[in-house]
Design an enzyme around this catalytic site. Structure first.
Site, PDB file in Angstrom:
ATOM      1  N   ARG A   1       0.840  -1.210   0.000  1.00 22.72           N
ATOM      2  CA  ARG A   1       0.000   0.000   0.000  1.00 22.72           C
ATOM      3  C   ARG A   1       0.862   1.243   0.000  1.00 22.72           C
ATOM      4  O   ARG A   1       0.591   2.209  -0.674  1.00 22.72           O
ATOM      5  CB  ARG A   1      -0.850   0.011   1.283  1.00 22.72           C
ATOM      6  CG  ARG A   1      -2.229  -0.507   1.104  1.00 22.72           C
ATOM      7  CD  ARG A   1      -2.963  -0.485   2.410  1.00 22.72           C
ATOM      8  NE  ARG A   1      -2.141  -1.024   3.502  1.00 22.72           N
ATOM      9  CZ  ARG A   1      -2.636  -1.596   4.574  1.00 22.72           C
ATOM     10  NH1 ARG A   1      -3.936  -1.690   4.734  1.00 22.72           N
ATOM     11  NH2 ARG A   1      -1.870  -2.074   5.537  1.00 22.72           N
TER      12      ARG A   1
ATOM     13  N   GLY B   1       0.079 -21.519  11.292  1.00 25.99           N
ATOM     14  CA  GLY B   1       1.428 -21.065  10.937  1.00 25.99           C
ATOM     15  C   GLY B   1       2.278 -22.133  10.295  1.00 25.99           C
ATOM     16  O   GLY B   1       1.990 -22.596   9.196  1.00 25.99           O
TER      17      GLY B   1
ATOM     18  N   GLU C   1      -3.186 -10.433  14.049  1.00 26.34           N
ATOM     19  CA  GLU C   1      -3.780  -9.971  12.789  1.00 26.34           C
ATOM     20  C   GLU C   1      -3.744  -8.445  12.740  1.00 26.34           C
ATOM     21  O   GLU C   1      -3.631  -7.788  13.793  1.00 26.34           O
ATOM     22  CB  GLU C   1      -5.245 -10.433  12.714  1.00 26.34           C
ATOM     23  CG  GLU C   1      -5.412 -11.933  12.648  1.00 26.34           C
ATOM     24  CD  GLU C   1      -4.671 -12.540  11.471  1.00 26.34           C
ATOM     25  OE1 GLU C   1      -4.942 -12.193  10.319  1.00 26.34           O
ATOM     26  OE2 GLU C   1      -3.771 -13.369  11.718  1.00 26.34           O
TER      27      GLU C   1
ATOM     28  N   LYS D   1      -9.985 -20.702  10.946  1.00 26.95           N
ATOM     29  CA  LYS D   1      -9.117 -21.866  10.726  1.00 26.95           C
ATOM     30  C   LYS D   1      -9.892 -23.173  10.915  1.00 26.95           C
ATOM     31  O   LYS D   1      -9.706 -24.130  10.165  1.00 26.95           O
ATOM     32  CB  LYS D   1      -7.932 -21.799  11.689  1.00 26.95           C
ATOM     33  CG  LYS D   1      -6.990 -20.647  11.359  1.00 26.95           C
ATOM     34  CD  LYS D   1      -6.040 -20.373  12.513  1.00 26.95           C
ATOM     35  CE  LYS D   1      -5.045 -19.272  12.172  1.00 26.95           C
ATOM     36  NZ  LYS D   1      -4.331 -18.787  13.360  1.00 26.95           N
TER      37      LYS D   1
HETATM   38  P1  NAP Z   1       0.894  -7.319   7.470  1.00 29.71           P
HETATM   39  O1  NAP Z   1       2.207  -7.348   8.170  1.00 29.71           O
HETATM   40  O2  NAP Z   1      -0.133  -6.338   7.895  1.00 29.71           O
HETATM   41  O3  NAP Z   1       1.187  -7.152   5.912  1.00 29.71           O
HETATM   42  C1  NAP Z   1       0.166  -6.914   4.982  1.00 29.71           C
HETATM   43  C2  NAP Z   1       0.806  -6.429   3.710  1.00 29.71           C
HETATM   44  O4  NAP Z   1      -0.195  -6.257   2.718  1.00 29.71           O
HETATM   45  C3  NAP Z   1       1.509  -5.065   3.832  1.00 29.71           C
HETATM   46  O5  NAP Z   1       2.680  -5.064   3.058  1.00 29.71           O
HETATM   47  C4  NAP Z   1       0.487  -4.074   3.238  1.00 29.71           C
HETATM   48  O6  NAP Z   1       1.106  -2.967   2.635  1.00 29.71           O
HETATM   49  C5  NAP Z   1      -0.130  -4.951   2.170  1.00 29.71           C
HETATM   50  N1  NAP Z   1      -1.482  -4.560   1.822  1.00 29.71           N
HETATM   51  C6  NAP Z   1      -2.573  -4.534   2.615  1.00 29.71           C
HETATM   52  N2  NAP Z   1      -3.671  -4.163   1.912  1.00 29.71           N
HETATM   53  C7  NAP Z   1      -3.247  -3.951   0.661  1.00 29.71           C
HETATM   54  C8  NAP Z   1      -3.890  -3.518  -0.522  1.00 29.71           C
HETATM   55  N3  NAP Z   1      -5.199  -3.253  -0.549  1.00 29.71           N
HETATM   56  N4  NAP Z   1      -3.161  -3.406  -1.653  1.00 29.71           N
HETATM   57  C9  NAP Z   1      -1.832  -3.678  -1.635  1.00 29.71           C
HETATM   58  N5  NAP Z   1      -1.153  -4.093  -0.559  1.00 29.71           N
HETATM   59  C10 NAP Z   1      -1.866  -4.220   0.579  1.00 29.71           C
HETATM   60  O7  NAP Z   1       0.189  -8.757   7.566  1.00 29.71           O
HETATM   61  P2  NAP Z   1       0.881 -10.178   7.767  1.00 29.71           P
HETATM   62  O8  NAP Z   1       0.992 -10.452   9.230  1.00 29.71           O
HETATM   63  O9  NAP Z   1       2.052 -10.307   6.897  1.00 29.71           O
HETATM   64  O10 NAP Z   1      -0.296 -11.144   7.258  1.00 29.71           O
HETATM   65  C11 NAP Z   1      -0.552 -11.301   5.878  1.00 29.71           C
HETATM   66  C12 NAP Z   1      -1.566 -12.426   5.684  1.00 29.71           C
HETATM   67  O11 NAP Z   1      -1.048 -13.629   6.247  1.00 29.71           O
HETATM   68  C13 NAP Z   1      -2.903 -12.193   6.367  1.00 29.71           C
HETATM   69  O12 NAP Z   1      -3.929 -12.784   5.602  1.00 29.71           O
HETATM   70  C14 NAP Z   1      -2.752 -12.950   7.681  1.00 29.71           C
HETATM   71  O13 NAP Z   1      -3.981 -13.367   8.206  1.00 29.71           O
HETATM   72  C15 NAP Z   1      -1.954 -14.138   7.209  1.00 29.71           C
HETATM   73  N6  NAP Z   1      -1.157 -14.806   8.247  1.00 29.71           N
HETATM   74  C16 NAP Z   1      -0.347 -14.078   9.058  1.00 29.71           C
HETATM   75  C17 NAP Z   1       0.415 -14.732   9.996  1.00 29.71           C
HETATM   76  C18 NAP Z   1       1.313 -14.000  10.939  1.00 29.71           C
HETATM   77  O14 NAP Z   1       1.844 -14.646  11.850  1.00 29.71           O
HETATM   78  N7  NAP Z   1       1.549 -12.717  10.778  1.00 29.71           N
HETATM   79  C19 NAP Z   1       0.347 -16.138  10.093  1.00 29.71           C
HETATM   80  C20 NAP Z   1      -0.484 -16.839   9.224  1.00 29.71           C
HETATM   81  C21 NAP Z   1      -1.232 -16.167   8.292  1.00 29.71           C
HETATM   82  P3  NAP Z   1       1.916  -1.885   3.516  1.00 29.71           P
HETATM   83  O15 NAP Z   1       3.117  -2.623   4.062  1.00 29.71           O
HETATM   84  O16 NAP Z   1       2.326  -0.835   2.549  1.00 29.71           O
HETATM   85  O17 NAP Z   1       0.976  -1.433   4.589  1.00 29.71           O
HETATM   86  N1  HSE Z   2      -2.871 -14.010  14.164  1.00 28.89           N
HETATM   87  C1  HSE Z   2      -2.702 -15.402  13.901  1.00 28.89           C
HETATM   88  C2  HSE Z   2      -2.386 -16.115  15.196  1.00 28.89           C
HETATM   89  C3  HSE Z   2      -1.601 -15.591  12.913  1.00 28.89           C
HETATM   90  O1  HSE Z   2      -2.003 -15.450  16.165  1.00 28.89           O
HETATM   91  O2  HSE Z   2      -2.529 -17.334  15.252  1.00 28.89           O
HETATM   92  C4  HSE Z   2      -1.435 -17.032  12.476  1.00 28.89           C
HETATM   93  O3  HSE Z   2      -2.512 -17.468  11.711  1.00 28.89           O
END
Ligand code: NAP
Ligand code: HSE
Length: 422
Positions: free
Chosen positions: A46, A130, A186, A201
């Site tokens: 973004r 994860g 999240e 999940k």
């Molecule tokens: P995050 O750190 O918030 O990263 C999201 C990324 O997507 C950022 O780079 C953001 O851009 C970009 N973004 C958001 N909306 C956008 C849009 N409309 N157009 C273009 N880019 C956009 O999230 P994350 O923790 O990496 O999680 C990403 C996904 O993985 C989610 O679906 C989450 O549920 C899943 N997930 C996360 C984890 C975890 O442990 N974190 C584990 C399993 C699954 P900017 O950087 O410019 O803001």
């Molecule tokens: N927010 C999620 C958690 C990330 O804490 O389990 C992994 O899906």
């Protein structure tokens, strides 16, 4: 090394950055395992001004990836529901493979995506627990089995918060802030705390196990936000740990699906899973019980799962996304018919006759008390009544709570935690 697999990553945040770094740092082993060079061609974010310490080209236009003919796989790591679903549909209709970690989107749209994709590859290993390869375990390893039940800790953030509160006496808000800082939570952390993320999940796992199509609003989901020191004290006193559990069970052709905090025997393996770790027990009719344990959140653990999907695509494997079609034979068990033992926390005026009123309501609902603890808060003239019940139904518990709330002597809404004995 001849073949190249070009990928585009939409969303270069916690998980996206770890995917890029892992592909760079573990390039040799990944190439050795696939015979394919997996290259990140572009990323979409973004805000281009955010510091990211990356060399890949970034843009803010999703179409830059979707319309790039050289990109073979779209990796969706942006989060959200409808916008991510649009990205997924566009990727598939543009003949690209899709990898996603987005459980919220899959909780609503997994069957539509399966329909659009047919046998085209969709990887979603990172969407549940994860780094634990639970999707592959259900889709492949256990595919000869009828799954009798699956249950466990499906959300790292809430398990981390509960562990910090119970073992380190940290308050809820500081534990949550730490989980956010560590990249576990999240973008909207209420999903973690309210049980919503674990619910997403559970729905994905239930589709893999039973072919059931349910949405979050159809199932029982409760979070950890109301657990307090009294509950923790009661649990300690009577030998329980408190965990946020996701539970799926099949009985005849009914599937019971629920997410809620639960008191479980302290000595059970699942009770010892602390911090960001997740754990799931899956019982198959042939294999018996199998257990899966690992980091449930965080950039590196999740990247490990995302890349396992990329490796599968590089190897040329593909099959129906959820392993099999929606089953017309199964239905959801109604919430009111679910059975459990329960723990109650009541705050009442400390005066005579109150206990008798409570006992009378329990008797009217055919609920019998197991163990009971009463605490006085003398300066406020309040008594805390904490007790467990024998097995009863959700319907009886709902009626009981409604009746208790009408008593003048009840100070706050009665709070319950289910007790899981199995
Ligand atoms: P995050 O750190 O918030 O990263 C999201 C990324 O997507 C950022 O780079 C953001 O851009 C970009 N973004 C958001 N909306 C956008 C849009 N409309 N157009 C273009 N880019 C956009 O999230 P994350 O923790 O990496 O999680 C990403 C996904 O993985 C989610 O679906 C989450 O549920 C899943 N997930 C996360 C984890 C975890 O442990 N974190 C584990 C399993 C699954 P900017 O950087 O410019 O803001
Ligand atoms: N927010 C999620 C958690 C990330 O804490 O389990 C992994 O899906």
């Amino acid at each position: 090394m001849g073949k190249i697999l070009n990928i585009g990553i939409i969303g270069v945040g916690t998980v996206g950055i770890s995917v890029i770094k892992t592909l760079e740092e573990n390039k040799e082993i990944i190439c050795a395992r696939t015979g394919v060079d997996i290259r990140v061609k572009k990323g979409v974010v973004r805000d281009l001004k955010k510091p990211r310490d990356l060399t890949i080209p970034l843009s803010t236009d999703i179409e830059d990836i979707i319309n790039d003919k050289e990109i073979d796989v779209v990796v969706e790591l942006m989060g959200g529901i409808e916008a991510a679903y649009e990205v997924a549909k566009k990727a598939l209709t543009n003949q690209k493979a899709l990898v996603t970690a987005n459980k919220a989107m899959l909780a609503y749209h997994r069957y539509e995506l399966q329909q659009i994709a047919g046998n085209a590859p969709i990887g979603f290993e990172a969407s549940v627990c994860g780094g634990i390869p639970i999707i592959k375990a259900l889709k492949d390893g256990l595919s000869a089995n009828h799954i009798l039940s699956l249950s466990g800790i499906l959300n790292g953030t809430s398990n981390y918060i509960l562990t910090q509160m119970i073992q380190n006496h940290q308050d809820f808000q500081s534990a949550l802030h730490l989980a956010q800082k560590l990249g576990y939570a999240e973008a909207d952390p209420t999903l973690d705390i309210s049980g919503g993320d674990a619910g997403h999940k559970l729905l994905i796992l239930a589709s893999l196990a039973y072919g059931i199509d349910a949405k979050p609003q159809d199932i029982l989901i409760e979070g950890i936000e109301s657990i307090n020191a009294d509950d923790i004290e009661f649990a300690n006193e009577f030998g329980y740990a408190i965990k946020l559990l996701g539970i799926a069970k099949k009985q005849n052709n009914q599937i019971e699906l629920r997410v809620h905090p639960a008191m479980i025997d302290k000595n059970k393996m699942i009770a010892k899973i602390d911090g960001v770790m997740n754990g799931i027990s899956v019982i198959g009719d042939r294999v018996g019980e199998t257990l899966y344990y690992g980091a449930g959140a965080g950039g590196n653990a999740t990247a490990s799962a995302v890349i396992s999907d990329l490796i599968e695509i590089a190897r040329g494997k593909s099959s129906l996304m959820l392993g099999f079609e929606k089953s017309p034979q199964v239905s959801l068990k109604p919430k009111d018919a679910m059975e459990s033992r329960y723990y109650f926390r009541l705050s009442v005026d400390d005066k005579s006759g109150v206990l008798a009123q409570i006992a009378s309501i329990l008797t009217q609902n055919n609920i019998s008390i197991g163990t009971l603890l009463q605490k006085e808060i003398k300066h406020k003239n309040i008594a805390k009544i904490l007790f467990s019940t024998h097995t009863t139904t959700e319907r009886a518990i709902k009626n009981t709570i409604a009746q208790l709330q009408k008593l003048d002597s009840i100070i706050e809404k009665p709070y319950i935690i289910r007790i899981e004995d199995e």
